[in-house]
Design a protein around this motif. Sequence first.
Motif, mmCIF file in Angstrom:
data_model
loop_
_atom_site.group_PDB
_atom_site.id
_atom_site.type_symbol
_atom_site.label_atom_id
_atom_site.label_comp_id
_atom_site.label_asym_id
_atom_site.label_seq_id
_atom_site.Cartn_x
_atom_site.Cartn_y
_atom_site.Cartn_z
ATOM 1 N N THR A 75 1.099 -1.300 0.202
ATOM 2 C CA THR A 75 -0.077 -0.086 -0.284
ATOM 3 C C THR A 75 0.573 0.838 -0.241
ATOM 4 O OG1 THR A 75 -1.570 -0.858 1.351
ATOM 5 C CG2 THR A 75 -1.352 1.342 1.050
ATOM 6 N N HIS A 76 2.156 0.983 0.630
ATOM 7 C CA HIS A 76 2.597 2.061 1.127
ATOM 8 C C HIS A 76 3.946 2.655 -0.283
ATOM 9 C CE1 HIS A 76 0.267 3.700 4.179
ATOM 10 N NE2 HIS A 76 0.152 2.264 4.291
ATOM 11 N N GLY A 77 4.345 1.856 -1.200
ATOM 12 C CA GLY A 77 5.439 1.343 -1.985
ATOM 13 C C GLY A 77 7.243 1.233 -1.109
ATOM 14 N N LEU A 78 6.358 0.520 -0.159
ATOM 15 C CA LEU A 78 8.325 0.217 0.215
ATOM 16 C C LEU A 78 8.197 -1.495 -0.091
ATOM 17 C CD1 LEU A 78 6.828 0.733 4.080
ATOM 18 C CD2 LEU A 78 7.999 1.822 2.957
ATOM 19 N N PRO A 79 9.846 -1.785 0.496
ATOM 20 C CA PRO A 79 10.705 -3.070 -0.350
ATOM 21 C C PRO A 79 9.485 -3.657 0.783
ATOM 22 C CG PRO A 79 11.779 -1.390 -0.568
ATOM 23 C CD PRO A 79 10.871 -0.426 0.744
ATOM 24 N N ALA A 80 9.624 -5.409 -0.007
ATOM 25 C CA ALA A 80 8.554 -6.458 0.086
ATOM 26 C C ALA A 80 10.076 -6.593 0.946
ATOM 27 C CB ALA A 80 8.933 -7.278 -1.010
#
Length: 416
Positions: free
Chosen positions: A203-208
Amino acid sequence: MSIEDLTSRLDTQLADADARHARDYPGDRGVRQPLHTVYIPADAYAAHTVREWGDRALALLDERGPDAGTFARAAGLPEDIVGQVYPRVRAKLEREPIEDVRIDFEDGFGSRPDDEEDAEALRAAGALAQSIEAGSAAPFHGIRFKSFEAPTRRRGLRTLDLFVGELAKRSALGDGFVLTLPKVTAVEQVEAMVTACEWLEETHGLPAGRLGFEIQVETPQSILGPDGTALVARMIHAGAGRVTSLHYGTYDYSASCGIAAAYQSMEHPAADHAKAVMQVAAAGTGVHLSDGSTNILPVGDEAAVRRGWALHACLVRRSLERGYYQGWDLHPAQLPTRFAATFGFYRDGFDSAAARLRAYTGGGDSEYLDEPATAVALANFVLRGVECGAVDETELTDQVGIDRAALARLARHRTA
């Protein structure tokens, strides 16, 4: 059948077990562990809170322990050890008064109207981001949201989403950020937390895999399941590599066990049992352990401060001796004894550990014939002392004969 043929056969026979062990017990994560976590109610947290706590701790030290001898007597600590660490304690309070802060939306915040908690989640996240941008944040920091029990699940998730989203928007999610999952009663709640982390990252565009979390052991159900198994061990492995630590919750756990309020303590046999199970469950997994807190604070008149300091210093030392290298602090007045007792622990054992390490690495003789596993434990001990400020790197090179990078490789198989 030759020995080579037998070896090949056993390699095949044990392949699944080898892979399972490598996956489930990867060893030390190679990261610094904070020596304490400070819990601050969300509405009391501001960008200047870390510095304010340091200033308040220094003011109390000036009032009740203005020199090493006075402080040692007030805190019930050995004067020779305090004489060594007193300047370090003051320097730590000036430089890094809090190593790990948890902005608390759970017990420390309570139940409030949704619009009020929404606003505080965004405000507190903004304050944390501001301190990170200014370089004044604690090196480790994060949020404790409400539990995944049914009555608080939606509220906890909403606060978590707002908080993480605000930090992500401001590019303030660094390596020191961690989430705290409280009051865990089922393995499925840990699995649900993994799902929540995956959703937050997407949702917030963070790395997996960016988000990790602590499990707070505050309920008997997290130690012993209905089938008699130690559920905390299963919880670690249900975390899909995201579980960073286990934190013991003194008062919730004690109350859940039916222990009278006057006897709820980190020293109670029920507490020791829970922490021993946690310790075995975490061994080899890379998951850190944290002891809990004492709610008897060193505040008030001189006698009350002395009682609070002496108890806190004793409990900190007790935890360290039992292999729990982290604990909770709830008030600025606890910081002087946290650092004094911790620094004293590492100073007290440094000369012996350094001599044994020097001999192990070929630099001298020792009355001990240490095995590799003990050498790793010695290296970890010294490295923790260096990382928290109890031991100087110059002392390391002078007395052990190796630098910090070599010590880290021996302790954790990594480069400092």
